[in-house]
Design a protein around this motif. Structure first.
Motif, short mmCIF file in Angstrom:
data_model
loop_
_atom_site.label_atom_id
_atom_site.label_comp_id
_atom_site.label_asym_id
_atom_site.label_seq_id
_atom_site.Cartn_x
_atom_site.Cartn_y
_atom_site.Cartn_z
N GLY A 104 0.82 -1.20 0.00
CA GLY A 104 0.00 0.00 0.00
C GLY A 104 0.85 1.25 0.00
N GLY A 105 0.25 2.38 0.31
CA GLY A 105 0.98 3.63 0.38
C GLY A 105 1.35 4.15 -0.99
N PRO A 106 2.36 5.05 -1.05
CA PRO A 106 2.77 5.63 -2.34
C PRO A 106 3.21 4.56 -3.33
CG PRO A 106 3.77 6.81 -0.50
CD PRO A 106 3.16 5.57 0.07
N ALA A 107 2.93 4.79 -4.58
CA ALA A 107 3.25 3.79 -5.61
C ALA A 107 4.72 3.82 -5.98
CB ALA A 107 2.42 4.06 -6.86
N PRO A 108 5.39 2.65 -5.96
CA PRO A 108 6.74 2.58 -6.52
C PRO A 108 6.67 2.69 -8.04
CG PRO A 108 5.98 0.38 -5.98
CD PRO A 108 4.89 1.34 -5.52
#
Length: 261
Positions: A104-108
């Motif tokens: 989850g969180g910011p997209a790599p």
């Protein structure tokens, strides 16, 4: 042409300025035509790719690997991303998001670029993938996504397609299989040492990453631009595997190959 990839360990370790001097010295020694940087920083009106490119007159690109990037209280406002150095002008660059359902969180992301090689566009992808074992599903999804990016028919042409990446997996680990099914491991094609490692537990800065330690987890993979075209690799080497002035440039070694364009 000489192609390299290096995880340069952002501003970690408390001595990033001295490490960057060692990284620059290594780049100056090996003089790559194309160099992918993983964990490269950006901030204060510049970025690590541009700083490393300038002495050799190379072209440079940088993208954030995650949005908005790493925030470290010791380095406020300094981004964390991917860089590319090129002997030839960079015609285009694109930030391609990678799967991250588990974390989850910011997209790599991966950096996909086209270089203005005299023989035709040279397509290069720079990437770093998930490393934590608890996110193994993301890791596999990301290597599958990179295989799809690299085999996109829109990249077909007279030049090979290159993937320069810290893939956080060795050739015998399942996360690498989607890429090895689609691309050539240039280290193997060069007949280089099968026991080579790029994340060495003997380094004082070695990370706590049992799945990756003492394995070759940094890779230059390639595919011919079209079926039937040759893909000639003449040699492969490690760089940055010795301290310079008592300083190890990074917690990873760089990987390089010499190949036909």
């Amino acid at each position: 042409m000489r192609v390299m990839v290096w995880n340069v360990w952002w501003r970690f370790g408390g001595n990033w300025r001295r490490r960057e001097e060692s990284i620059a010295a290594t780049v100056g020694t090996y003089r790559p035509d194309v160099l992918g940087l993983v964990e490269a920083w950006s901030g204060d009106g510049t970025d690590q790719a541009e700083r490393l490119a300038r002495p050799g007159g190379l072209h440079a690109a940088w993208i954030p690997a995650t949005e908005p990037g790493v925030e470290d209280p010791e380095h406020p406002g300094i981004g964390f991303g991917l860089g590319l150095l090129s002997r030839w002008p960079i015609l285009s660059r694109e930030r391609c998001e990678l799967p991250h359902e588990q974390r989850g969180g910011p997209a790599p992301a991966a950096l996909r670029a086209s270089l203005d090689h005299p023989r035709g566009p040279l397509h290069v992808i720079v990437a770093g993938t998930e490393w934590e074992e608890r996110f193994a599903g993301d890791h596999l999804a990301q290597t599958r996504a990179l295989a799809a990016l690299a085999t996109d028919p829109g990249l077909d042409g007279p030049m090979p397609v290159l993937l320069l990446a810290d893939l956080n997996a060795a050739p015998d680990q399942p996360e690498l299989l989607p890429l090895l099914d689609a691309m050539v491991d240039t280290w193997v094609a060069a007949g280089a040492d099968p026991g080579a490692v790029t994340l060495d537990s003997r380094l004082p800065c070695a990370p706590d990453a049992p799945k990756q330690l003492d394995r070759r987890v940094d890779h230059i993979l390639a595919r011919p631009g079209r079926p039937g075209l040759p893909l000639a690799v003449h040699g492969a080497f490690l760089a940055g595997d010795r301290p310079i002035g008592g300083i190890h440039p990074s917690d990873h070694y760089a990987v390089g190959v010499d190949m036909e364009p």
